[in-house]
Motif scaffolding. Sequence first.
Motif: not given
Length: 338
Positions: A6-15
């Motif tokens: 969840r944290a990795a995807t949040q950063r990859a898509l929306y960071g």
Amino acid sequence: MWLTWRAATQRALYGENGFYLRERPSAHFRTSVSAAVGATAGAPVGAAVSATAGTSAVLAGAVLRELAELAGPSGPLDLVDVGAGEGALAVGVLALAPQELRSRLRVTCVDVAPRPPDLPEEIGWEPVVPEGVEGLVIANEWLDNVPLDVVEQTSDGPRLVMVDPSDGAEQLGDTPEEADLAWLDRWWPLGPVGERAEIGRPRDEAWASVIVRLARGRAVAVDYAHRLGARPPYGSLAGYRGGAAVAPVPDGSCDITAHVALDACAAAGEGVGAVTTTLTTQREALRALGVTGARPSLDLAGWDPVGYLRALSRASLEAELIDPHGLGAFGWLRQSRS
């Protein structure tokens, strides 16, 4: 550096400089919108988006009919497109709306990406769904990009799957928190050691946040979906780049997606005030809205060959949208408040 999915995807898509902040979705994958707005059937990924060209407004026409069902005799009527991408669906609906209805429409696209420079001024652009929506909210392939955690069953119970964002390598981490374990027990019970699940609680919360902003009308979620009793035993996490499936490495170079437990989202919507719920497939939903894929009569070719080719192209596009083995298998969740 190990992160939860969840944290990795949040950063990859929306960071900062994330995938969805810098990329045009139509350059990487086809959706019901990009297939129906601006691309003929079989066109390559990245085909130009044009909401007014010939047969390009099939889905927009279906959404317009859905919207018209909610229109009273007078007063403003909202259309809110969540996860709007390039705004093509909203543009298409406006282009098809009769003048009387168009004059009442308040159209808002919701997306974290910057506003497209060529979007008509009458279409609003916001980062979140506005409060007090009276009309229709449609979220087409939005929930599948809401980041979530992945768990794997072990002999000691579910454990979080941790990922290295640089290369996608994985290892097992801690036990999920109690709220996530409760979600798994209700919505995705794990079986033998090695099975995986994707904890959909963030999607439930995202969908509930849409329902509470609906003062009157209907919200529709359209997405890759599965239901209780038919969850994929090893999950559905996937990556897409340039029109092709790739390993889901959360380094910002590709889209990261996973199918949606729409039945759990439906329950979350009911929990915050949805009074009606319908959960069906895109095929059935669009057929009810007049999208049939029926081919034109050959007689038409004899006296109007151009019209015949236009009708044949439209039929092909409609067929793509309702194909039970393709886009037609998408889930459609409808919920309303009054």
